[in-house]
Design an enzyme around this catalytic site. Structure first.
Site, mmCIF file in Angstrom:
data_model
loop_
_atom_site.group_PDB
_atom_site.id
_atom_site.type_symbol
_atom_site.label_atom_id
_atom_site.label_comp_id
_atom_site.label_asym_id
_atom_site.label_seq_id
_atom_site.Cartn_x
_atom_site.Cartn_y
_atom_site.Cartn_z
ATOM 1 N N LYS A 129 24.074 46.466 29.114
ATOM 2 C CA LYS A 129 23.961 46.850 30.536
ATOM 3 C C LYS A 129 24.975 47.964 30.755
ATOM 4 O O LYS A 129 26.165 47.718 30.870
ATOM 5 C CB LYS A 129 24.302 45.636 31.415
ATOM 6 C CG LYS A 129 23.705 45.643 32.812
ATOM 7 C CD LYS A 129 24.114 46.774 33.714
ATOM 8 C CE LYS A 129 25.503 46.632 34.287
ATOM 9 N NZ LYS A 129 25.896 47.856 35.066
ATOM 10 N N GLU A 143 46.982 50.613 37.689
ATOM 11 C CA GLU A 143 46.125 51.618 37.081
ATOM 12 C C GLU A 143 45.485 52.467 38.184
ATOM 13 O O GLU A 143 44.791 51.949 39.045
ATOM 14 C CB GLU A 143 45.029 50.925 36.251
ATOM 15 C CG GLU A 143 44.124 51.901 35.542
ATOM 16 C CD GLU A 143 43.159 51.218 34.577
ATOM 17 O OE1 GLU A 143 42.373 50.371 35.017
ATOM 18 O OE2 GLU A 143 43.208 51.540 33.372
ATOM 19 N N GLU A 172 38.109 44.418 27.431
ATOM 20 C CA GLU A 172 39.041 45.546 27.427
ATOM 21 C C GLU A 172 39.119 46.045 28.866
ATOM 22 O O GLU A 172 38.133 46.509 29.421
ATOM 23 C CB GLU A 172 38.534 46.624 26.462
ATOM 24 C CG GLU A 172 39.607 47.621 26.121
ATOM 25 C CD GLU A 172 39.619 48.782 27.079
ATOM 26 O OE1 GLU A 172 40.393 48.723 28.065
ATOM 27 O OE2 GLU A 172 38.876 49.736 26.847
ATOM 28 N N VAL A 215 36.646 42.403 37.509
ATOM 29 C CA VAL A 215 35.325 42.017 37.000
ATOM 30 C C VAL A 215 35.479 41.247 35.685
ATOM 31 O O VAL A 215 34.701 40.340 35.402
ATOM 32 C CB VAL A 215 34.402 43.251 36.867
ATOM 33 C CG1 VAL A 215 33.092 42.886 36.192
ATOM 34 C CG2 VAL A 215 34.132 43.836 38.249
ATOM 35 N N GLY A 216 36.525 41.565 34.930
ATOM 36 C CA GLY A 216 36.799 40.795 33.710
ATOM 37 C C GLY A 216 36.943 39.305 34.003
ATOM 38 O O GLY A 216 36.456 38.460 33.245
ATOM 39 N N CYS A 245 40.900 54.237 29.787
ATOM 40 C CA CYS A 245 41.610 52.954 29.783
ATOM 41 C C CYS A 245 42.996 53.129 29.174
ATOM 42 O O CYS A 245 43.965 52.522 29.617
ATOM 43 C CB CYS A 245 40.818 51.917 29.020
ATOM 44 S SG CYS A 245 40.158 52.544 27.471
#
Ligand code: NAI
Ligand code: MG
Length: 479
Positions: A173, A381, A248, A230-231, A282
């Protein structure tokens, strides 16, 4: 332009409810295409197709033959390098030279894992007399892959390369903000002859197709790259089915500069590790920690370099492009606005080129001077071209600062002292530590992944093959 279809069981088909999503070019804000908006039903079809493929001939394919298919795909990608480069740059807004680098990298992923497929072997273990034990490394089965928009093509290779080399059948996805290269790469994969159902692609939005994939009961592993928030959702969904996850989730990676370092080399690396992909990486080096005795001098050099930076549309091929979307532009501008309100001084800002469209999602590359250690610019971040400079007192202070965020993805250490290099490499809690260098983006051979909120599990290199396989212990009693 590609049609708004999903790819399931070797066929391009319309999603069950026929819904679509418009794709926008970040450089101009203009519509450039339409993709399928897959839903839970489409994910279910894709997972079922993958299961059939895994239980069918694909599950019996010799490792050498799997490897050859991956190698053929690598070759095919290189034959389409120009086309894929143009598509990736248009879709993500990234500068053409970076997009080209990404396309070469996705080819390299399939080359590496194509070569590795028949070199992943199990083990034997000495055991009791009269016994023989062997450890088989078996594919997980059906793997689910949810990837972000910052490096769509590279992510396609990074996540599918090891999964397919190890013998899994996959459902991918991609991200709703940018996935045209993933669609094209899937077409190329079909052309080189991956059997039906081995690679399935369901574009769609996170809350629909993404959530359906992470909660599907017939998935054997989820591989996710994206936000820490979302992780968590993905892990919770997968936990309901006892499905393991490789995650990740980004970082706040430090570049640590000691007085004895080669300053010019460090500055070039610090700038490129931050502005690469307009800070939407990232592993972006988004903090520069500088020994106090050289702080002013080093910042003066860094400031001069930063002022030369230019942002513009992908086809101008400048240091930075636009951000991926209006949402991300506003998010990054929010950091700049709050920093201003908090009185944090800007040391230098690059320019958005006058030729850049006002409808593109641009922000100027920005370097902040002396960011307080507890400020969000020092801890969170940003995912944009924003660099926070922070002075440190001594080695212990540098280590404390380096480890002082919720993240731990990568780090760069700049010093000539060999003993200090080794001490920092051991003390820093990050998945990759670079000494007198910085590795954003590179190194397909090198295991990569996080500590803490940066995630867990390892991608890239041989480690990724281990993640996409599982050890089975077979014990023979031969008397
Ligand atoms: P995101 O985490 O929402 O999106 C990443 C992928 O997850 C996309 O494919 C998306 O469709 C999917 N997704 C979203 N919600 C989902 C759900 N509930 N269930 C399953 N899948 C879902 O990231 P987003 O919103 O694009 O960016 C937000 C921030 O996340 C960025 O500002 C950045 O800080 C971070 N990020 C980090 C990345 C990295 O490389 N580690 C990549 C992208 C974003
Ligand atoms: Mg999101």
């Amino acid at each position: 332009m590609m049609s708004a279809k999903i790819f399931v069981d070797g066929q391009w088909m319309t999603p069950v409810n026929g819904a679509t999503l418009d794709m926008v070019a970040p450089s101009t804000g203009e519509k450039i295409g339409t993709i399928a908006r897959g839903t839970a039903e489409d994910i279910d079809r894709a997972v079922n197709a993958a299961r059939r493929a895994f239980e069918g001939p694909w599950g019996q394919t010799a490792a050498v033959d799997r490897g050859r298919l991956l190698s053929k795909l690598a070759q095919k990608i290189l034959e389409h390098e120009d086309e894929l480069t143009a598509l990736e740059a248009l879709d993500t807004g990234k500068a053409l030279k970076l997009a080209r680098n990404d396309i070469r990298a996705v080819a390299r992923y399939f080359e590496f894992y194509g070569g590795a497929a028949d070199k992943l072997h199990g083990d034997t273990i000495p055991f009791l007399s009269g016994y023989q034990v062997m450890i088989l490394r078996e594919p997980r089965g059906v793997t689910g892959h949810i990837i972000p928009w910052n490096y769509p093509a590279q992510m396609f290779g990074r996540t599918l390369g090891p999964a397919l080399a190890a013998g899994n059948a996959a459902v991918l996805k991609p991200a709703e903000e940018a996935c045209l290269s993933c669609i094209r790469l899937t077409e190329l994969a079909a052309e080189v002859g991956f059997p039906d159902g081995v690679i399935n692609l369901v574009p769609g939005i996170g809350e629909e197709a993404g959530a359906a994939l992470s909660s599907h009961p017939d998935i054997d592993l989820i591989s996710f790259t994206g936000s820490p928030e979302v992780g968590v959702l993905i892990q919770k969904a997968a936990a309901e089915n006892h499905v393991p996850c490789v995650l990740e989730l980004g970082g706040k990676s430090p570049q640590i500069v000691f007085a004895d370092a080669d300053h010019s080399k460090a500055i070039e690396s610090i700038v490129s590790a931050l502005v690469q992909n307009t800070g939407q990486t990232c592993s972006a080096g988004s903090r520069v920690l500088i020994e106090r005795s050289i702080y002013d001098q080093f910042m003066a050099q860094l400031t001069r370099r930063f002022k030369q930076l230019r942002a513009g549309p992908h086809d101008m091929d400048l240091d930075c492009g636009p951000l991926i979307s209006k949402v991300q532009q506003e998010r990054v501008m929010g950091f700049l606005d709050r920093a201003k309100a908090d009185g944090i001084e800007i040391a230098a800002q690059g320019q958005v080129d006058a030729a850049a469209s006002a409808e593109g999602f641009f922000v100027p590359p920005t370097l902040y001077r002396i960011v307080p250690r507890e400020h969000e610019l020092a801890l969170d971040e940003v995912f944009g071209p924003v660099l926070a400079a922070i002075p440190f007192d001594d080695e212990a202070d540098a280590i404390r600062l380096a480890n002082g965020t919720d993240f731990g993805l990568i780090a760069g250490v700049w010093t000539d002292s060999g003993a200090r290099q080794m001490r920092l490499a051991k003390a820093i809690r990050a998945g990759q530590v670079y000494i007198n260098g910085y590795g954003a983006g590179g190194g397909i051979e090198l295991p990569f992944g996080g500590f803490k909120k940066s995630g867990h599990g390892r991608e890239k290199g041989f480690e990724a093959l281990r993640e996409f396989t599982v050890a089975k212990t077979v014990v023979f009693n031969h008397g």
